[in-house]
Design an enzyme around this catalytic site. Structure first.
Site, PDB file in Angstrom:
ATOM      1  CG  HIS A  31      42.013  40.873  34.966  1.00  0.00           C
ATOM      2  ND1 HIS A  31      41.307  41.719  34.131  1.00  0.00           N
ATOM      3  CD2 HIS A  31      43.089  41.580  35.395  1.00  0.00           C
ATOM      4  CE1 HIS A  31      41.933  42.873  34.044  1.00  0.00           C
ATOM      5  NE2 HIS A  31      43.010  42.820  34.802  1.00  0.00           N
ATOM      6  CB  SER A  32      39.860  43.457  37.263  1.00  0.00           C
ATOM      7  OG  SER A  32      39.495  44.751  37.664  1.00  0.00           O
ATOM      8  CG  LEU A  33      33.674  42.018  38.286  1.00  0.00           C
ATOM      9  CD1 LEU A  33      33.185  42.459  39.661  1.00  0.00           C
ATOM     10  CD2 LEU A  33      32.685  42.439  37.193  1.00  0.00           C
TER      11      LEU A  33
END
Length: 289
Positions: free
Chosen positions: A106-108
């Site tokens: 998720h994301s990073l």
């Protein structure tokens, strides 16, 4: 029993010791022998960000790590540079003794997972990216200003001192001010990210995580990593998530040999607020059902 405790009872705590001696904490559900799903959270989040999703992924052996400097994992002695996240992940995979895995980021975590899948394609059977589509990049002419901003930001980090919080709810409110996240989701993350000290609650996370990256890849370098991914890829985007991902999809989808795109209702943390729809997309992609 509160929501955090109820969800937490579905997962077991564990630790891995990396080759360089650092300890990595994780939350785990399912059993060895089930398809392994290694989950990487976003920046300043932790393994608890996958707590709402875990009950709906019963067909997997789900391992959600606290990345270095986050949650209950050890901090690093060096700056947090993007390429080093790949070394951290490689050490985590080796410490777990896993030969081939499905990566969920998720994301990073999605940025790290995608770059790792390009560098070590033989270790990744499937790649699932939530609100992230390959490494961040920058134009060549942006490099001097990026380095300048990073150095000045490091100076501010050294000078910044958190006074802590009087309660979990105060920390949740502070997190909601700076992140696209619901109070319910922030509460789960904050509960794992706080430690009591001198009658106040303080972040466990390493303050240096807030330092700006001094140098990002060129777009050509990022595209080369994405093109090197050999496994099937699923990109899930929140309907109210980061708007720039739509333009990034248009620019980058052709870099992947085998990629699907799905939309899920919700914001940047849709996997926490809409775990059922997210789990269905993951299970269908992995052919669990």
């Amino acid at each position: 029993m509160n929501e955090r405790a109820a969800l937490g009872n579905l997962m077991r705590e564990g630790q891995l010791r990396l080759a360089d001696g650092r300890l990595i904490a994780y939350l785990e559900s399912g059993q060895p022998g089930q398809p392994l799903l290694l989950a990487l959270h976003g920046w300043l989040d932790n393994a608890a960000s996958f707590l709402p999703l875990a009950p709906h992924l019963a067909g997997f052996h789900l391992i959600c790590v606290d990345l270095p400097g986050h949650g209950q994992s050890d901090h690093k002695s060096s700056p947090y540079v993007f390429i080093d996240w790949l070394d951290d992940l490689h050490q985590i995979i080796d410490a777990g003794g896993w030969q081939q895995i499905t990566l969920l980021g998720h994301s990073l975590g999605a940025l790290i997972a995608s770059a790792y899948a390009g560098v070590f394609p033989e270790r990744v059977a499937r790649l699932i990216m939530l609100e992230g589509l390959g490494p961040l990049s920058q134009s060549d002419d942006a490099v001097p200003e990026q380095i300048r901003r990073a150095i000045l930001n490091r100076s501010r980090t050294r000078e910044r001192a958190s006074q802590g919080f009087t309660s979990l709810e105060e920390a949740v409110a502070a997190r909601c001010k700076v992140a696209d996240i619901s109070p319910e989701a922030a509460r789960l993350i904050c509960a794992r990210q706080l430690v009591a000290r001198a009658a106040r609650l303080h972040w466990r996370s390493d303050p240096r995580l807030r330092d700006l990256s001094p140098l990002r890849m060129s777009e050509g370098q990022a595209r080369a990593l994405m093109a090197a991914i050999a496994c099937p890829v699923l990109f899930i985007q929140g309907e109210q998530g980061f708007a720039q991902l739509t333009a990034q999809w248009q620019a980058r989808q052709g870099c992947f040999a085998d990629i699907q795109r799905r939309w899920v209702a919700g914001n940047h943390h849709f996997h926490m607020d809409n775990p059922v729809q997210t789990a269905v997309a993951i299970e269908k992609f992995c052919q669990i059902r």
